[in-house]
Design an enzyme around this catalytic site. Structure first.
Site, short mmCIF file in Angstrom:
data_model
loop_
_atom_site.label_atom_id
_atom_site.label_comp_id
_atom_site.label_asym_id
_atom_site.label_seq_id
_atom_site.Cartn_x
_atom_site.Cartn_y
_atom_site.Cartn_z
N HIS A 84 -0.29 0.57 16.28
CA HIS A 84 -1.45 -0.24 15.88
C HIS A 84 -1.04 -1.55 15.21
O HIS A 84 -1.83 -2.47 15.13
CB HIS A 84 -2.47 0.58 15.06
CG HIS A 84 -2.13 0.83 13.62
ND1 HIS A 84 -1.55 2.00 13.17
CD2 HIS A 84 -2.33 0.08 12.51
CE1 HIS A 84 -1.42 1.95 11.86
NE2 HIS A 84 -1.88 0.80 11.43
N ASP A 220 2.39 6.81 16.81
CA ASP A 220 1.90 5.46 16.50
C ASP A 220 3.10 4.53 16.31
O ASP A 220 3.41 4.10 15.20
CB ASP A 220 1.03 5.53 15.24
CG ASP A 220 0.14 4.31 15.07
OD1 ASP A 220 0.48 3.26 15.66
OD2 ASP A 220 -0.87 4.40 14.37
N SER A 651 1.67 0.85 6.73
CA SER A 651 1.78 1.22 8.13
C SER A 651 3.06 0.64 8.71
O SER A 651 3.35 -0.53 8.53
CB SER A 651 0.61 0.66 8.92
OG SER A 651 -0.43 1.58 8.88
#
Ligand code: ARG
Ligand code: ASP
Length: 730
Positions: A84, A220, A651
């Site tokens: 992402h 991810d 992240s």
């Protein structure tokens, strides 16, 4: 900086075991908690993690683009981050004919790696506490604006000193509401190329249904490479650039995460609000979150239904839907978590205790700060409400509002643009952007979103701060939102590609005058000027007043509670959190295990589904149990949780074991953790990571990109791995 140095951190940590995992530590302060880190399981020294004299773990940590973290995992500057985080780069390289987002992408060699204009990778060279050069020059009676000016002028020589004769950049940044200041020297690379990404059915498996949830089953991840000039220094994107030779490469642990063992995360957390007062928590919990969730629930209802009804709409709205639903889901979790933790009542108790301590310590100067904050918040809340509503309407609501705003300069200043000979270029540019905009626009969906949001907006907008267009709605349409919205959309040039082209066809003054009267253009103007003129100025004044009072409140707590551990809120600077690999029992009757496997992917598999489809190749490898050296007990590890304090911006951060080897890639938190930006709970809060073995399996077995493994350091379990020393390029 005095405040931090004077705190007996070790003592505090041993006295407060419940808070053992809370906090996002500044790398320069790790020496003071080294003993605690080591007794928790760290096998390295603080100097191995952060050193300014030799290579250390920090030399493998990258600020990726504006808001994510990445880390160096290959000798040729290979970096790992989230899917992402690489999403827009991956979509930019995708077309219907060559859909790299859907099919995945693996460059077969360096020549096939793909450039990404504007994407950067930043390393931290050093951080230094410069509070002693700033704080003594600041007068507590100064206005916030005056203070900002003084800080800026004091920072100038500090930055100059730090960067003179180098290619580094530096900034002086406030921490802890301006109770301390740090110099941060960094090095930014501007040629960052896409190396690999799994198919989105693996990278985003589970989609929004699984987002913010455990158990989780997606990889991810995406891979990029930093390129440098021939001198290994940052250079503009160019064919002459060569792969960057890093100062440290994180070894990849073949052992992977071990339940109960030490884990730490090193990255760039964006924003936490640990020290908020009850007045602020009450706003978040009782006003801002419910209102924003109400708005987004209404728009998602419209968008989700439209996406279900047509494939075309589904593709048009996938990205926008994800943007709206990510925070929506997080806020729902945050409200629930704050309620479960009784945060509001606890804050009130803490405030009473603060007053009692200040009184008994004879610190009468501290007695006024909470009443001041209470008063400031009472004034601030209407402005914050209006601002939050503006953001929801103009940035996450009907798209036409922002789209029309983009034409503002052209429509209102056409005469000046024409005199400067810039009119034609501006018009062409706007119309070209409009073409792209209309590709992903469905006027019926937009209209329905507008109709769904208006009643909620009206209900919440403070009367004194309401934009003028509401009057028109009431006078001309007697408050009938549906009739009003229908009329706006039917007549506007901004809701239809052909009408827009026609409206701009003749570059005559009369056409621009007509556009200035376009009904949606006027509503857009009304909502934007209302914000810029009526809301923002006072919102800024009050935010600054709160900031100044918070500075005194937090400093007061530090003075009054010398045994308590304080850590400065996250502010997108490099931080380390630590804890262990562990599951959780977030509420009565619920126990989460810390690991998931490929078996779970197959349990969730729904052939042909947008969120839960699985690529055939992965199914084949699953059926053959062909996991190579990455399999464990007949299955393949996929994700795990650990008790590390993280937030947005973490992240893509590496999760490391006690030897500094990568065991996982952070990408999310569980739903029961989302209040951790305001209150962390060691029992409930867990961050979610991709298991290093799933990452290696996808690169090696799934994609066959074995050349990438050649530049990695694979750490066999469990012999200690010394930090590798690579030449310093300064
Ligand atoms: N919740 C993650 C974080 O806040 C983002 C995950 C992206 N994936 C998704 N399905 N939207 O940013
Ligand atoms: N998913 C978040 C990010 O993108 C991480 C989090 O909020 O836990 O940074």
């Amino acid at each position: 900086m005095r405040v931090f140095r004077s705190i007996p951190l070790l003592v505090a940590l041993f006295h407060l075991p419940a808070f053992a995992h809370e906090g996002m530590w500044l790398p320069t302060l790790l020496k003071s908690i080294e003993g605690d880190l080591q007794s928790a399981g760290l096998k390295l020294s603080a100097e191995d993690i952060y050193s300014i004299n030799r290579s250390s773990l920090k030399d493998a940590i990258v600020l990726f683009g504006g808001g994510c973290t990445a880390e160096v995992i290959g000798r040729d500057g290979l970096i790992l981050t989230n899917h992402h985080c690489g999403f827009s780069a991956i979509t930019d390289h995708s077309t219907v004919e060559n859909d790299r987002l859907k099919n995945g992408f693996w460059a077969a060699n360096k020549g096939e790696e793909l450039r990404n204009p504007g994407l950067s990778a930043t390393f931290i060279i050093r951080m230094e506490d410069v509070s002693d050069r700033i704080l003594p020059q600041l007068d507590p009676a100064m206005s916030e604006a005056a203070r900002r000016d003084v800080v800026a002028s004091l920072s100038e020589p500090i930055v100059k000193e730090a960067t003179e004769g180098t290619h580094y950049r530096a900034v002086v940044r406030p921490f802890n509401y301006g109770n301390s200041y740090y110099l941060i020297v960094s090095e930014t690379f501007r040629d960052v190329r896409l190396v690999g990404a799994p198919p989105s059915a693996i990278g985003k498996f589970g989609g929004d249904t699984d987002n913010w949830m455990w158990p989780r089953h997606n990889a991810d991840m995406s891979l990029f490479r930093i390129y440098a000039g021939p001198d290994n220094k940052p250079a503009d994107p160019s064919d002459a650039n060569v792969p960057f030779s890093p100062r440290h490469v994180l070894p990849m642990s073949l052992e992977g995460p071990v339940e109960g063992e030490y884990a730490m995360i090193f990255g760039f957390p964006g924003n936490t609000q640990r020290y908020l007062t009850s007045y602020a928590v009450s706003y978040v919990l009782e006003k801002a979150d419910p209102m924003r969730v109400e708005m987004r629930t209404a728009s998602l209802e419209v968008i989700d239904a439209a996406m279900r009804s047509s494939d075309r709409t589904r593709l048009q709205y996938a990205d926008k839907q994800a943007g709206i639903s990510n925070a929506w889901k997080k806020w729902i979790g945050e409200m629930r978590g704050l309620k479960e933790l009784n945060t509001l009542a606890r804050k009130r108790e803490q405030e009473q205790a603060f007053l009692a301590r200040a009184t008994s310590a004879g610190r009468s100067d501290l007695l006024t700060v909470l009443p001041e904050l209470e008063k400031a918040y009472a004034e601030y809340i209407p402005y914050a409400t209006a601002r939050d509503l503006f953001v929801e309407m103009a940035y996450y609501g009907p798209e036409v509002l922002r789209f029309a705003d983009g034409f503002q300069g052209l429509v209102l200043e056409h005469a000046q643009l024409s005199a400067q000979g810039k009119l034609q270029a501006e018009r062409d540019q706007r119309l070209a952007a409009a073409d792209a905009y209309f590709q992903n626009y469905d006027v019926e969906v937009d209209k329905r979103v507008f109709k769904a949001l208006m009643p909620i907006y009206r209900k919440h907008v403070p009367a004194a701060l309401a934009p003028a267009f509401l009057k028109e709605l009431d006078t001309r349409y007697k408050g009938n939102v549906n009739a009003w919205v229908d009329a706006l959309y039917a007549k506007s040039a901004f809701t239809d590609a052909a009408r827009l082209k026609k409206a701009f066809a003749k570059p005559k003054a009369s056409s621009y005058a007509k556009l200035a009267k376009d009904p949606l253009f006027q509503v857009s103007r009304s909502i934007f000027t209302n914000f810029l003129q009526e809301v923002r100025p006072q919102h800024t004044v009050l935010s600054e007043r709160i900031e100044g009072a918070m500075r005194r409140y937090v400093k007061g707590q530090m003075d009054l509670e010398p045994g308590r551990t304080f850590w400065p809120d996250a502010n997108s600077t490099l931080r380390l959190s630590y804890g262990k690999v562990e599951g959780s029992s977030p509420r009565d009757g619920v126990a989460y295990k810390p690991f998931t496997t490929l078996d779970g992917v197959m349990e969730k598999y729904i052939p042909g589904d947008v969120e839960f489809d699985v690529p055939q190749r992965l199914i084949d490898l699953y059926r053959a149990k062909d996991y190579g050296r990455y399999g464990v007990n007949g299955t393949l590890p996929v994700c795990f949780t650990s008790s590390l304090h993280t937030t947005g911006g973490n992240s893509g951060s590496p999760v490391l074991n006690g030897r500094g080897e990568l065991i996982g890639l952070n990408f999310d938190r569980s739903w029961e953790s989302t209040m951790s930006d305001i209150q962390f709970d060691p029992e409930k809060c867990r961050n979610i990571c991709v298991d290093v073995r799933y990452i290696l399996f996808l690169i090696d077995k799934y994609a066959g990109a074995t050349h990438l493994l050649d530049e990695m350091i694979l750490a066999p379990a469990p012999a200690p791995m010394p930090l590798i020393e690579l030449p310093l390029h300064r």
